[in-house]
Design a protein around this motif. Structure first.
Motif, short mmCIF file in Angstrom:
data_model
loop_
_atom_site.label_atom_id
_atom_site.label_comp_id
_atom_site.label_asym_id
_atom_site.label_seq_id
_atom_site.Cartn_x
_atom_site.Cartn_y
_atom_site.Cartn_z
N GLN A 1 41.42 40.37 37.01
CA GLN A 1 42.22 40.30 36.81
C GLN A 1 42.79 40.59 38.17
O GLN A 1 44.21 40.04 38.22
CB GLN A 1 42.98 41.39 35.88
N ARG A 2 42.00 40.82 39.16
CA ARG A 2 42.51 40.47 41.01
C ARG A 2 41.86 38.90 41.34
O ARG A 2 40.50 39.35 41.37
CB ARG A 2 42.29 41.86 41.40
N THR A 3 43.13 39.15 41.98
CA THR A 3 42.19 37.69 43.31
C THR A 3 40.74 38.47 44.31
O THR A 3 41.42 39.49 44.82
CB THR A 3 43.39 37.15 43.92
N THR B 1 52.04 43.63 53.80
CA THR B 1 50.31 42.98 53.35
C THR B 1 50.92 42.84 51.57
O THR B 1 50.56 43.69 50.95
CB THR B 1 49.85 44.37 53.73
N PRO B 2 50.35 41.77 51.36
CA PRO B 2 50.41 41.20 50.30
C PRO B 2 48.91 42.41 49.09
O PRO B 2 48.39 42.54 49.56
CB PRO B 2 50.09 40.19 49.84
N PHE C 1 48.93 35.65 44.45
CA PHE C 1 48.66 35.80 46.21
C PHE C 1 48.16 34.40 46.42
O PHE C 1 48.42 34.22 46.98
CB PHE C 1 46.86 36.54 45.79
N ALA C 2 48.05 33.60 45.05
CA ALA C 2 47.23 32.19 45.60
C ALA C 2 48.78 31.45 45.55
O ALA C 2 49.24 30.27 46.85
CB ALA C 2 46.92 31.05 43.93
N THR D 1 46.92 37.49 36.36
CA THR D 1 46.65 38.39 37.83
C THR D 1 47.09 38.56 38.66
O THR D 1 48.41 38.21 38.42
CB THR D 1 45.49 36.49 38.01
N ASP D 2 46.84 40.04 39.21
CA ASP D 2 47.12 40.63 40.61
C ASP D 2 48.83 40.89 39.93
O ASP D 2 49.76 40.97 40.57
CB ASP D 2 47.72 39.14 41.68
N ALA D 3 48.47 40.97 38.48
CA ALA D 3 49.92 41.67 37.80
C ALA D 3 51.47 41.13 38.53
O ALA D 3 52.17 41.55 38.82
CB ALA D 3 50.55 42.60 38.35
N ARG D 4 50.80 39.33 38.79
CA ARG D 4 51.70 38.70 39.04
C ARG D 4 53.27 39.02 38.71
O ARG D 4 53.55 39.28 37.51
CB ARG D 4 51.92 36.96 37.93
#
Lengths: 392, 392, 392
Positions: B245-247, B291-292, B372-373, B334-337
């Protein structure tokens, strides 16, 4: 204050609505039924490389016993103006694994008049295009639908809104033709008109436009009692071939015109019957001319069948013979693979009692296909098909 | 020898137990019911890029008709001390494919006293956090739950053991509020207390610790008959964001604190109603500061709604308006948006008869997201939503 | 003309056949029942690295509450000569996701004589190999089947045609042993004989040959009323390990001999019981001798169990102890992983009333495994197992 709930009201259920008192028990409003088909296709096989993914994945090499369909129908007239129909298939594939439950039908009929002449059907249901597409697989004589009309609507269904007009005489005849064992389609109206997503059953919509369909069909009864049904139908829309369905690197458009018209004629087996359908149209098809790509191309195909309904003792035995032809792309195949199919099937369905039927047929098939990986392939062969169907 | 089976005992079934005689027929012990929702979200749409995966995947570009839920409930009081509730959804996704049957609820209630005041609920069931989470989707006025409280428990359920205490008066009122059409939540106790895996419904546990939840809610009845329900609730645990579930390449911890508290107030529509909930807490959220990465961050959000229950003729028509806000991460994205949602929905539910209801609402939405995206994305738009629901 | 349908015939259903009048209501022909098991395996755990994928995926690290089975059975005697049995499990995995509905059983029995002595069973059903494989999981005392006999038929089922011969006395006793609470297997015949695909339940056939199975088992009744069942059984076929089930780069044949014979002895708990089974055979197994590969190797294993059925008050309490051993490959594991299992389980099943049972057991396990990634692994440990089962 009239709107206050009566504190003495009987309260039966915790977590769901009871918006109105229901006088009938749940099992009087709803019912369960279904059927399951178990097959074996490998006897007398002359060419194990002859397969047909759209028909039955268990034809050909490395196959054995196979559950083609395992259906449970939950249905009922839940209100004088509403009936529901929920039909999962328990033998569906999920990402290559077998025997998961997936929806086939999930719709309701909303009757617009008390005589039930006019209704809206909302949800996933069969699209009124082709008699053999509409007829239940539990009733069909050949084990699989014809490639010609079925390639327009693989799985026969889609998600949308249909309107059906069934005047009383026709409505009654549609029922008689099903209940009598003559293998009718059921009532899809004398006129059926609808809009739907257009990517076929259980597939997410891929564009912003809907498909539209129109069908007119009438069950005539001749003076001697013979039923004859004649129909015409057509659909039109834009179909998307997603990238997951293309060979990597194949350069082709995303969307294609997808439209067909068809004619149907059914002389019901009283005791000898005849059935034929034909469709022509345009749709996506792999094309190896020039640069290989997917193009909008002409397609045509259909079938003709004769059958005889006999009743030795209390049994019903129905021999049949069907010839079919199709020349065109298949929109759900990789690269919308082009097919040219010639096939003859001769068999018989034996119904010793209502709960069980056995069908055996002998098939001679000639299938020429063309896609990016195999632009000119052809398999010819013959094999015996066996199916045990149990109805519950 | 008293323990020897009586050879004359009636024996009905081959392959399953009959540990005790059952006096009632199976259809008196168990029942089937359900509902299905068919939607179309594309009319009057001003921005096809506005979507909401948590709400309804058919919002926005390349979408059409959509089955949002197709539920069948098998339930019953199978023993004076045991009731069961099994609810699959037939329109679930499986790895991107549509319309498979997947469990929503599968639990039993074990009553610890004969008055059914105290019970244990074991299995997958709704976690008592938030009135709108507990209320059935078949009863909710807006088409989707609010992002604020629902982001704590997407799919509302988890697997564990709950204890509920419902004294008789409250228990009776919970039933009245459901059965009367006032759209209550059903009986989740005056006090609810439980432990559960914490990764939300139908997801495997990912760590060795459990989540815990506590809720207190009471349905008051004012002298004029007006019902008012007020509740507080909270949950706490450690949540795992699995690598799938992460980039790829995003460096972040595996586990996060996941805890929230919420307050709920419901003034039932007799005929005018009001409903509001708010929650605050901490949980995983994508963070573009420095840092993201995914960090534990503060979150807050909720909604307020007004509605009016009217009865023109035998119909029930319920107009409503809801405003909602959420600022925080979504732990299943994804990435706990990170999301910042502002949305207003105005609509009406029309129930011409118990088996069918139609809801139309107009939504104005402003959704800013960060992952992230796309660290800074924002979509604003308005659209009309339509839902046909049939109850069976 | 006698074959013309009577226009006045009652017509009830639109889209499915009614080939013959059915005098009984649907709910008299068909019935629903089922059971669900919720587990927790982490208490008193000494080694979180000890797992057993074939038994229960929720044993060991990062696990919690778990639905091991959630079954619904639709069954009935739909015709004097036909009974049907459709059993999906609602807690099946689909590609790593949880809680989808997947077929376990989907078969019909076709009785060849009116006394129902002889029958054909067609579809996916349990293969008659091993008493504990045939006994329903709702009746088994230990939480999981033994590795020894179950590794021959994981999921116990396959797709094919079985023939069963049950003379009246045995048939009656099989029923008594189930209905009385003695935890019989149900009626799988005194003689069972069948052919099936051989890749186990819900897996597509991978070769052109079938497996064959034969079983003979008889339930003796001693003068004092004590029941003793003794059986022998064996199967044989060619099993395919598909490439998706091998470590990339492991060079090994595609097909392997797969054959076993087993003996079973059951002394039913009246009130003290004893049960033992043992099997030997050959099958695919990872082998680290010389060049690591998958070879046909000898295998052996089984279990012995003692139990006592006690009835304190209206409850039923059944303590038990089972020891099991297995040395051989597991054909559905990656690389047909080799196992050497020694395990002792001591526990008790408590049935306070028919709808609910609680089982607790303490397990001491020693599992040595060998595959390409870990040619010599061994985990030993002890843990407490808890299961709540509800029957409906």
């Amino acid at each position: 204050q009239t709107d206050a709930p009566r504190d003495s009201q009987p309260a039966k259920r915790d977590t769901a609505r009871t918006p109105a008192p229901r006088s009938r028990a749940w099992y009087e409003r709803l019912s369960l039924r279904g059927y399951t088909q178990v097959r074996y296709n490998r006897l007398l096989e002359t060419n194990p490389d002859l397969t047909c993914a759209q028909c039955d994945r268990s034809i050909g090499r490395n196959n054995g016993f196979f559950i083609r369909r395992s259906r449970i129908v939950l249905s009922g007239e839940v209100h004088p103006r509403v009936s529901v129909y929920i039909q999962p298939d328990l033998a569906s594939e999920a990402n290559g694994q077998l025997h998961y439950a997936q929806i086939r039908d999930a719709y309701f009929d909303l009757f617009l008049d008390s005589a039930k002449t006019l209704r809206l059907r909302v949800g996933q249901s069969k699209i009124p295009f082709g008699f053999q597409n509409l007829q239940s697989s539990s009733n069909r004589l050949p084990l699989d639908r014809d490639d010609g009309l079925n390639s327009g609507l693989p799985n026969e269904r889609d998600l949308g809104v249909m309107g059906y007009w069934s005047p009383p005489t026709a409505r009654h005849r549609f029922k008689v033709l099903t209940d009598s064992g003559y293998k009718g389609s059921g009532d899809y109206g004398v006129v059926g008109l609808g809009i739907f997503n257009g990517q076929t059953a259980n597939r997410a919509e891929q564009n912003d436009g809907q498909h539209a369909v129109l069908r007119v069909s009438y069950p005539f009864q001749l003076p001697g009692g013979q039923f004859v049904e004649a129909g015409v139908q057509g659909y039109s829309g834009r179909f998307v071939i997603p990238s997951s369905q293309r060979t990597a690197g194949l350069n082709a458009p995303r969307e294609f015109d997808d439209r067909r018209v068809a004619a149907s004629l059914i002389v019901y087996p009283q005791p000898i019957g005849f059935q034929a359908e034909w469709n022509v149209g345009r749709g996506p098809s792999f094309s190896r001319e020039g640069t290989p790509t997917i193009r909008e191309e002409h397609l045509s195909g259909g079938y003709a069948m004769v059958m005889m309904r006999t009743k030795p003792g209390s049994h019903v035995l129905t021999p049949f013979a069907r010839g079919q032809y199709y020349d065109g792309g298949k929109k759900l195949d990789t690269d919308a693979r082009h097919h040219r199919v010639r096939e003859l099937e001769v068999g018989a369905e034996w119904l010793p009692f209502s709960a069980f039927e056995l069908t055996a047929s002998y098939v001679a098939s000639d299938r020429r296909t063309s896609d990016f990986a195999a632009p000119d392939a052809r398999e010819q062969g013959r094999f015996l098909r066996l199916q045990a169907q149990f109805n519950y």
